[in-house]
Design a protein around this motif. Structure first.
Motif, PDB file in Angstrom:
ATOM      1  N   ALA A  79      56.046  89.217  57.605  1.00  0.00           N
ATOM      2  CA  ALA A  79      56.796  88.113  58.197  1.00  0.00           C
ATOM      3  C   ALA A  79      55.948  86.850  58.264  1.00  0.00           C
ATOM      4  CB  ALA A  79      57.283  88.504  59.592  1.00  0.00           C
ATOM      5  N   ALA A  86      55.827  85.547  63.197  1.00  0.00           N
ATOM      6  CA  ALA A  86      55.983  86.996  63.088  1.00  0.00           C
ATOM      7  C   ALA A  86      56.468  87.568  64.412  1.00  0.00           C
ATOM      8  CB  ALA A  86      54.658  87.651  62.692  1.00  0.00           C
ATOM      9  N   PRO A  87      57.068  88.770  64.386  1.00  0.00           N
ATOM     10  CA  PRO A  87      57.482  89.401  65.650  1.00  0.00           C
ATOM     11  C   PRO A  87      56.273  89.806  66.482  1.00  0.00           C
ATOM     12  CG  PRO A  87      57.748  90.924  63.814  1.00  0.00           C
ATOM     13  CD  PRO A  87      57.410  89.601  63.213  1.00  0.00           C
ATOM     14  N   ASP A 113      60.248  85.142  67.344  1.00  0.00           N
ATOM     15  CA  ASP A 113      58.977  85.278  66.649  1.00  0.00           C
ATOM     16  C   ASP A 113      57.950  84.349  67.280  1.00  0.00           C
ATOM     17  OD1 ASP A 113      59.962  87.168  64.922  1.00  0.00           O
ATOM     18  OD2 ASP A 113      60.403  85.751  63.310  1.00  0.00           O
ATOM     19  N   ALA A 119      50.778  86.929  67.193  1.00  0.00           N
ATOM     20  CA  ALA A 119      51.329  88.185  66.690  1.00  0.00           C
ATOM     21  C   ALA A 119      50.221  89.154  66.295  1.00  0.00           C
ATOM     22  CB  ALA A 119      52.239  87.910  65.494  1.00  0.00           C
TER      23      ALA A 119
END
Length: 231
Positions: A79, A86-87, A113, A119
């Motif tokens: 991601a 990103a998550p 996110d 992350a």
């Protein structure tokens, strides 16, 4: 995210589990840990046509960790490479299904996110630290040394980078930058040498070489992983 099965995730509502058939990370590192290690041990025995007792418990624990580490770092790296965010993976938001023979299904809780640095830190100090603690503190001889587990995570990062580049060569610079951020984090610093890709070598061994037939005297290069310190 069409980068391969290790990057694929399902989503479920925040503050609720994804439903029947899914297990939390805390389930895995609690009552299910021994069951999962023994399941991996039996699978390795079957692949090698050997007795379960001939598969060291510590090796099975390392193999279990390798697969889970890949499923934790890959979605973040993928991601971040594609979108620049990103998550955020926390122990409470990452759920999985107990399958063997491939990447375990993963579901993440819905949520915004976050920047790449946040992350990366979240997954390394959250879920991966929970896994490290659970496996490193198992009774001897089933415990897996923290040095091996940290090396497994570094190997998973390098593997995720390689999968991204194999599918999307145009993303190589972005993927390399995200992987470098992972490897420079204090939790992984010093776990490998060389840049990501074929030249990367971890400084610890994942222990899989111990499953090679014939003993150390006749093990060839094929007995070792591509990034193994023993090569």
């Amino acid at each position: 995210m069409d980068l391969g099965p290790y990057f694929a995730v399902e989503r479920h509502p925040a503050h609720a589990g994804p439903g029947p058939g899914w297990w939390s990370l805390h389930d895995l590192t609690g009552a299910l840990l021994e069951e999962r290690v023994e399941a991996v041990r039996a699978a390795l025995a079957g692949l090698g046509n050997r007795a379960v007792d001939d598969v060291p418990v510590r090796v099975a624990g390392s193999v279990l960790h390798l697969g889970l580490a890949a499923r934790l770092v890959s979605p973040v790296l993928g991601a971040a490479t594609l979108t620049g965010v990103a998550p955020r993976l926390d122990p409470e938001t990452w759920w999985w299904q107990p399958v063997l023979g491939g990447p375990v299904p993963v579901s993440l809780a819905d949520g915004p996110d976050v920047p790449v640095a946040e992350a990366v830190t979240a997954v390394l100090t959250g879920p991966l630290e929970v896994l490290r603690e659970a496996l490193a503190t198992r009774p001897v001889p089933g415990n897996v040394p923290s040095t091996v587990l940290r090396g497994n995570v570094a190997s998973a990062v390098n593997g995720a980078y390689g999968q991204v580049v194999a599918r999307r060569p145009d993303l190589e610079p972005a993927a390399r930058a995200v992987a470098a951020r992972f490897l420079a984090h204090p939790g992984l610093a010093g776990t490998g040498t060389g840049e990501c890709g074929p030249e990367f070598r971890r400084r610890s061994c994942c222990l899989i070489y111990r499953l090679a037939p014939g003993g150390a005297a006749v093990r060839g290069r094929a007995a070792y992983c591509g990034d193994c310190v023993l090569r």
